[in-house]
Design an enzyme around this catalytic site. Sequence first.
Site, PDB file in Angstrom:
ATOM      1  N   CYS A   1       0.881  -1.109   0.089  1.00 45.12           N
ATOM      2  CA  CYS A   1      -0.046   0.030   0.048  1.00 45.12           C
ATOM      3  C   CYS A   1       0.733   1.131   0.046  1.00 45.12           C
ATOM      4  O   CYS A   1       1.888   1.313   0.874  1.00 45.12           O
ATOM      5  CB  CYS A   1      -0.834   0.018   1.423  1.00 45.12           C
ATOM      6  SG  CYS A   1      -2.031   1.691   1.383  1.00 45.12           S
TER       7      CYS A   1
ATOM      8  N   CYS B   1      -0.658   5.070   6.786  1.00 44.60           N
ATOM      9  CA  CYS B   1      -1.509   5.062   7.975  1.00 44.60           C
ATOM     10  C   CYS B   1      -0.901   4.398   9.060  1.00 44.60           C
ATOM     11  O   CYS B   1      -0.369   3.369   8.820  1.00 44.60           O
ATOM     12  CB  CYS B   1      -2.827   4.229   7.780  1.00 44.60           C
ATOM     13  SG  CYS B   1      -3.991   5.057   6.361  1.00 44.60           S
TER      14      CYS B   1
ATOM     15  N   CYS C   1      -1.334   0.962  10.507  1.00 46.33           N
ATOM     16  CA  CYS C   1      -1.680  -0.379   9.427  1.00 46.33           C
ATOM     17  C   CYS C   1      -0.271  -1.150   9.146  1.00 46.33           C
ATOM     18  O   CYS C   1       0.805  -0.647   8.712  1.00 46.33           O
ATOM     19  CB  CYS C   1      -2.158   0.430   8.194  1.00 46.33           C
ATOM     20  SG  CYS C   1      -2.583  -1.018   7.233  1.00 46.33           S
TER      21      CYS C   1
ATOM     22  N   CYS D   1     -17.032  -9.331   3.509  1.00 48.64           N
ATOM     23  CA  CYS D   1     -16.531  -8.227   3.478  1.00 48.64           C
ATOM     24  C   CYS D   1     -15.094  -8.357   2.782  1.00 48.64           C
ATOM     25  O   CYS D   1     -14.088  -9.068   3.167  1.00 48.64           O
ATOM     26  CB  CYS D   1     -16.054  -7.562   4.795  1.00 48.64           C
ATOM     27  SG  CYS D   1     -17.570  -7.041   5.909  1.00 48.64           S
TER      28      CYS D   1
ATOM     29  N   CYS E   1     -19.910  -6.761   1.189  1.00 44.64           N
ATOM     30  CA  CYS E   1     -19.651  -5.158   1.684  1.00 44.64           C
ATOM     31  C   CYS E   1     -18.239  -5.255   1.092  1.00 44.64           C
ATOM     32  O   CYS E   1     -17.290  -5.894   1.237  1.00 44.64           O
ATOM     33  CB  CYS E   1     -19.558  -5.019   3.341  1.00 44.64           C
ATOM     34  SG  CYS E   1     -18.981  -3.466   3.556  1.00 44.64           S
TER      35      CYS E   1
ATOM     36  N   CYS F   1     -20.881   2.063   5.816  1.00 45.85           N
ATOM     37  CA  CYS F   1     -20.170   1.509   7.203  1.00 45.85           C
ATOM     38  C   CYS F   1     -19.023   2.081   7.524  1.00 45.85           C
ATOM     39  O   CYS F   1     -18.232   2.248   6.574  1.00 45.85           O
ATOM     40  CB  CYS F   1     -19.895  -0.114   6.708  1.00 45.85           C
ATOM     41  SG  CYS F   1     -19.037  -0.984   8.380  1.00 45.85           S
TER      42      CYS F   1
ATOM     43  N   ARG G   1     -20.340  -2.940  15.740  1.00 45.76           N
ATOM     44  CA  ARG G   1     -19.673  -4.222  15.382  1.00 45.76           C
ATOM     45  C   ARG G   1     -18.181  -4.166  16.313  1.00 45.76           C
ATOM     46  O   ARG G   1     -17.557  -3.135  16.157  1.00 45.76           O
ATOM     47  CB  ARG G   1     -19.360  -4.445  13.867  1.00 45.76           C
ATOM     48  CG  ARG G   1     -18.538  -5.540  13.498  1.00 45.76           C
ATOM     49  CD  ARG G   1     -18.473  -5.731  12.173  1.00 45.76           C
ATOM     50  NE  ARG G   1     -19.790  -5.517  11.369  1.00 45.76           N
ATOM     51  CZ  ARG G   1     -19.954  -4.671  10.297  1.00 45.76           C
ATOM     52  NH1 ARG G   1     -18.943  -4.355   9.536  1.00 45.76           N
ATOM     53  NH2 ARG G   1     -21.131  -4.663   9.872  1.00 45.76           N
TER      54      ARG G   1
END
Length: 410
Positions: free
Chosen positions: A65, A69, A72, A109, A142, A202, A272
């Site tokens: 990626c 962040c 992460c 997901c 999702c 979400c 959740r």
Amino acid sequence: MDLLNTLVDKGLRRELPTRAEALAVLATSDDDLLDVVAAAGKVRRHWFGRRVKLNYLVNLKSGLCPEDCSYCSQRLGSKAEILKYTWLKPDAASKAAAAGVAGGAKRVCLVASGRGPTDRDVDRVAGTIKAIKDQNEGVEVCACLGLLSDGQADRLREAGADAYNHNLNTSESTYGDITTTHTYADRVDTVQKAHAAGLSACSGLIAGMGESDEDLIDVVFSLRDLDPDSVPVNFLIPMEGTPLAAEWHLTPQRCLRILAMVRFVCPDVEVRIAGGREVHLRTMQPLALNLANSIFLGDYLTSEGQAGHADLEMIADAGFEVEGAGEVTLPQHRATAGGCGAHEDAGCGGGCGGHEGATGGCGGHEGAGVCGSAPAAASTSAPAPQVDEVRRDLVSVRRRGAGTDIAPNA
């Protein structure tokens, strides 16, 4: 306690607490914790009974990626020793999804690392959605693919996606301390695009990144204004090789207070428990089911979770039941109105939410994964940890699942 009586009354009427009341929940003492759980549990049971919705993460593309962040393990420059692979083929993703559905998951997901999808990526995911739905009748799908460009949410909806996850993660005022390669406004824009396309939005948060109580209140109230249907609450998994590897500030009691606060602010929304519940709630996970009505089954994106069969046993032992595929998750007034905020007095006061992320939703990108494998167990001869000792032994990098030659629930 007058505060809790007030919050229960408001929750049953779908009336928002004040910021001061929400802050007061986070400030309650450990002596009052069971009272807090019991009060929030009344609100949870009123709107969702004793049902627990199971969600299952499939990591379509791991690592690699370009975003930075700090939480992460897939970030630019991460030293974490995680699985790295490019896009799964639709048949491989569908096979992984089938394992979760077989375990009781009603939502799959689909998560992919990266800043956001290209149009070609959207086409690729569309094929994966079709493969999953063709082989698993009635399953919800999702997508969690990062920042969306104009028109991409509509194309995902046309492809059969039911929801889109994109977490706010933290307060707007502190967002720049966590990520510099995109902005808080970028994330808000993506959630709004999902809403506009008719997808169930979400969006949630990550707790444990060094934020203050005020930051937590800010992000939850911002979620209220954004009006997602589900709010995943992630607890930071401090992964070695990331800038936040030393951020071990959460206790089980703190996690329960955060979940209770979210339930009071979002009384009739799917709350959740996402990434980090095994690491930070530990043996108090069953108590959290009195606050949240949804969990991820099994592993996360790049770290192992509790074994899928252990999740099912925990739900049964705590007196809850797995939500069936034919049951509607949201209360009728929200399900028929297309989500909170569709009417003036919606459950979160005209705009609270309810993706993985961390694992949510699909968890952001910080925790989602594939069900079935248990965390690496500590040696039985090791001394018991002290109460205030961090539990690094519970953080295990995922070595199996989608993208490997090992079955996802091996």
